[in-house]
Design a protein around this motif. Structure first.
Motif, PDB file in Angstrom:
ATOM      1  N   ALA A 106       0.918  -1.154  -0.076  1.00  0.00           N
ATOM      2  CA  ALA A 106       0.020   0.013  -0.114  1.00  0.00           C
ATOM      3  C   ALA A 106       0.994   1.156   0.038  1.00  0.00           C
ATOM      4  O   ALA A 106       0.652   2.288   0.701  1.00  0.00           O
ATOM      5  N   LYS A 107       1.841   1.165  -0.939  1.00  0.00           N
ATOM      6  CA  LYS A 107       3.012   2.559  -0.870  1.00  0.00           C
ATOM      7  C   LYS A 107       2.566   3.291  -1.899  1.00  0.00           C
ATOM      8  O   LYS A 107       1.886   2.761  -3.122  1.00  0.00           O
ATOM      9  N   LEU A 108       2.928   4.635  -1.835  1.00  0.00           N
ATOM     10  CA  LEU A 108       3.053   5.556  -3.173  1.00  0.00           C
ATOM     11  C   LEU A 108       4.114   5.245  -4.038  1.00  0.00           C
ATOM     12  O   LEU A 108       4.106   5.481  -5.142  1.00  0.00           O
ATOM     13  N   LEU A 109       5.158   5.065  -3.383  1.00  0.00           N
ATOM     14  CA  LEU A 109       6.470   4.572  -3.930  1.00  0.00           C
ATOM     15  C   LEU A 109       6.909   3.267  -4.289  1.00  0.00           C
ATOM     16  O   LEU A 109       6.909   2.656  -3.263  1.00  0.00           O
ATOM     17  N   GLU A 110       6.899   3.114  -5.407  1.00  0.00           N
ATOM     18  CA  GLU A 110       7.281   1.680  -5.632  1.00  0.00           C
ATOM     19  C   GLU A 110       8.895   1.530  -6.831  1.00  0.00           C
ATOM     20  O   GLU A 110       8.950   2.339  -7.364  1.00  0.00           O
ATOM     21  N   GLY A 111       9.482   0.542  -6.067  1.00  0.00           N
ATOM     22  CA  GLY A 111      10.841   0.588  -6.645  1.00  0.00           C
ATOM     23  C   GLY A 111      11.829   0.835  -5.773  1.00  0.00           C
ATOM     24  O   GLY A 111      11.873   0.605  -4.479  1.00  0.00           O
ATOM     25  N   HIS A 112      12.977   1.332  -6.317  1.00  0.00           N
ATOM     26  CA  HIS A 112      13.823   1.575  -5.623  1.00  0.00           C
ATOM     27  C   HIS A 112      14.271   3.214  -5.024  1.00  0.00           C
ATOM     28  O   HIS A 112      14.881   4.102  -5.791  1.00  0.00           O
ATOM     29  N   PHE A 113      13.804   3.408  -3.936  1.00  0.00           N
ATOM     30  CA  PHE A 113      13.482   4.667  -3.414  1.00  0.00           C
ATOM     31  C   PHE A 113      13.997   4.825  -2.003  1.00  0.00           C
ATOM     32  O   PHE A 113      13.652   3.917  -1.334  1.00  0.00           O
ATOM     33  N   THR A 114      15.078   5.615  -1.682  1.00  0.00           N
ATOM     34  CA  THR A 114      15.648   5.739  -0.348  1.00  0.00           C
ATOM     35  C   THR A 114      15.034   7.106   0.140  1.00  0.00           C
ATOM     36  O   THR A 114      15.618   8.028  -0.307  1.00  0.00           O
ATOM     37  N   PRO A 115      14.489   7.100   1.380  1.00  0.00           N
ATOM     38  CA  PRO A 115      14.059   8.384   1.921  1.00  0.00           C
ATOM     39  C   PRO A 115      15.188   9.423   2.188  1.00  0.00           C
ATOM     40  O   PRO A 115      16.042   8.838   2.626  1.00  0.00           O
ATOM     41  N   GLY A 116      15.274  10.413   2.046  1.00  0.00           N
ATOM     42  CA  GLY A 116      16.158  11.403   2.429  1.00  0.00           C
ATOM     43  C   GLY A 116      17.299  11.420   1.425  1.00  0.00           C
ATOM     44  O   GLY A 116      18.144  12.000   1.409  1.00  0.00           O
ATOM     45  N   SER A 117      17.245  10.694   0.245  1.00  0.00           N
ATOM     46  CA  SER A 117      18.323  10.637  -0.795  1.00  0.00           C
ATOM     47  C   SER A 117      17.812  11.838  -1.955  1.00  0.00           C
ATOM     48  O   SER A 117      16.649  12.252  -2.332  1.00  0.00           O
ATOM     49  N   PRO A 118      18.981  12.155  -2.548  1.00  0.00           N
ATOM     50  CA  PRO A 118      18.826  12.941  -3.923  1.00  0.00           C
ATOM     51  C   PRO A 118      18.234  12.046  -5.178  1.00  0.00           C
ATOM     52  O   PRO A 118      18.899  11.216  -5.405  1.00  0.00           O
ATOM     53  N   VAL A 119      17.107  12.609  -5.577  1.00  0.00           N
ATOM     54  CA  VAL A 119      16.537  11.873  -6.856  1.00  0.00           C
ATOM     55  C   VAL A 119      16.286  12.934  -7.828  1.00  0.00           C
ATOM     56  O   VAL A 119      16.096  14.120  -7.604  1.00  0.00           O
ATOM     57  N   ALA A 120      16.168  12.282  -9.244  1.00  0.00           N
ATOM     58  CA  ALA A 120      15.601  13.278 -10.254  1.00  0.00           C
ATOM     59  C   ALA A 120      14.296  12.483 -10.400  1.00  0.00           C
ATOM     60  O   ALA A 120      13.967  11.485 -10.450  1.00  0.00           O
ATOM     61  N   LEU A 121      13.444  13.493 -11.168  1.00  0.00           N
ATOM     62  CA  LEU A 121      12.022  12.883 -11.689  1.00  0.00           C
ATOM     63  C   LEU A 121      12.047  13.233 -13.177  1.00  0.00           C
ATOM     64  O   LEU A 121      12.437  14.045 -13.774  1.00  0.00           O
ATOM     65  N   ILE A 122      11.398  12.254 -13.845  1.00  0.00           N
ATOM     66  CA  ILE A 122      11.334  12.244 -15.274  1.00  0.00           C
ATOM     67  C   ILE A 122       9.729  12.017 -15.501  1.00  0.00           C
ATOM     68  O   ILE A 122       9.237  11.425 -14.901  1.00  0.00           O
ATOM     69  N   GLU A 123       9.306  12.539 -16.693  1.00  0.00           N
ATOM     70  CA  GLU A 123       8.066  12.484 -17.242  1.00  0.00           C
ATOM     71  C   GLU A 123       8.196  12.296 -19.010  1.00  0.00           C
ATOM     72  O   GLU A 123       9.186  12.829 -19.495  1.00  0.00           O
ATOM     73  N   ASP A 124       7.140  11.782 -19.555  1.00  0.00           N
ATOM     74  CA  ASP A 124       6.973  11.622 -21.070  1.00  0.00           C
ATOM     75  C   ASP A 124       6.479  13.261 -21.385  1.00  0.00           C
ATOM     76  O   ASP A 124       7.362  13.604 -22.262  1.00  0.00           O
ATOM     77  N   VAL A 125       5.554  13.676 -21.114  1.00  0.00           N
ATOM     78  CA  VAL A 125       5.115  14.803 -21.614  1.00  0.00           C
ATOM     79  C   VAL A 125       4.680  15.879 -20.261  1.00  0.00           C
ATOM     80  O   VAL A 125       3.958  15.483 -19.310  1.00  0.00           O
TER      81      VAL A 125
END
Length: 182
Positions: A106-125
Motif C-alpha cells: 500500500a505504498k505510493l512509491l514503488e521500486g528503489h527509493f531511499t527516503p532522504g536521498s537525492p533523486v531526479a524525476l522524469i516524465e513523458d509529456v
C-alpha cells in the motif's frame, strides 16, 4: 551522413507519437494535437534513444535514483535503468503512484527509493506540470531532494513556470513546437 540521436528521436516522436485532431488533455485543456509519447517510449529504438538523452540531461548530478509518475514515466524509468546498467553506472529507479494501492505494501512509491536521498524525476509529456508536481510533493514528503526534473516533451503550457515556483530545475528534450514544425 547519419542522424544524431536527438534527430532520430525527434523523427520517431513525430511518426509514432504526434496525433492531430481534437483532444482533451489530462490538464483539462483542449488541444488540436496530442503527444502520446508512450508510443515512442514503448518503441524499441525510441525507448533506447529516450534513455540515452535523459541520462545525458542527468549526467552532472549525483543521484540515488530516478523516478516518475505512473503511467507516463513507467517505460522511461525502465529503459533508463537498463541503459545506465549497460553503461556501467547503474541508476536504480522508482515510480510514484497517484494513490496507494489497496493491497500488498500500500505504498505510493514503488521500486528503489531511499527516503532522504537525492533523486531526479522524469516524465513523458509536461503540460501544466501537475503530474510531476504531485510526484515532487510525494518524494519531498519522504525527505528527498530533487535538483532536477526532465521531460521528453514540454507542451509549453505552464509547466516550466510551475517548476520554477517549486524551486526545481526543469529541462526537456523537445518543445512541442519543435515537433509540430516537423
Amino acid at each position: 551522413m547519419s542522424m544524431s540521436t536527438r534527430e532520430r528521436l525527434k523523427k520517431i516522436l513525430i511518426e509514432q507519437s504526434l496525433l492531430k485532431g481534437d483532444f482533451l488533455l489530462s490538464s483539462g485543456l483542449r488541444s488540436s494535437f496530442y503527444l502520446d509519447v508512450r508510443r515512442t517510449s514503448l518503441h524499441p529504438e525510441g525507448a533506447a534513444l529516450c534513455a540515452e538523452l535523459l541520462l545525458e540531461e542527468l549526467a552532472d548530478l549525483e543521484l540515488a535514483s530516478v523516478g516518475g509518475p505512473v503511467l507516463g514515466a513507467a517505460p522511461l524509468v525502465g529503459s533508463l535503468a537498463s541503459e545506465s546498467f549497460r553503461r556501467g553506472n547503474p541508476i536504480p529507479t522508482f515510480l510514484v503512484r497517484r494513490e496507494p494501492k489497496g493491497h500488498g505494501t500500500a505504498k505510493l512509491l514503488e521500486g528503489h527509493f531511499t527516503p532522504g536521498s537525492p533523486v531526479a524525476l522524469i516524465e513523458d509529456v509536461v503540460t501544466t506540470g501537475s503530474s510531476l508536481l504531485r510526484a515532487l510533493a510525494v518524494v519531498r514528503g519522504e525527505g528527498a531532494t530533487v535538483p532536477r526534473v526532465v521531460s521528453v516533451v514540454d507542451r509549453e503550457q505552464g509547466g516550466a513556470q510551475a517548476f520554477a515556483e517549486h524551486e526545481v530545475e526543469y529541462r526537456f528534450l523537445f518543445k512541442a513546437s519543435e515537433l509540430m514544425e516537423g
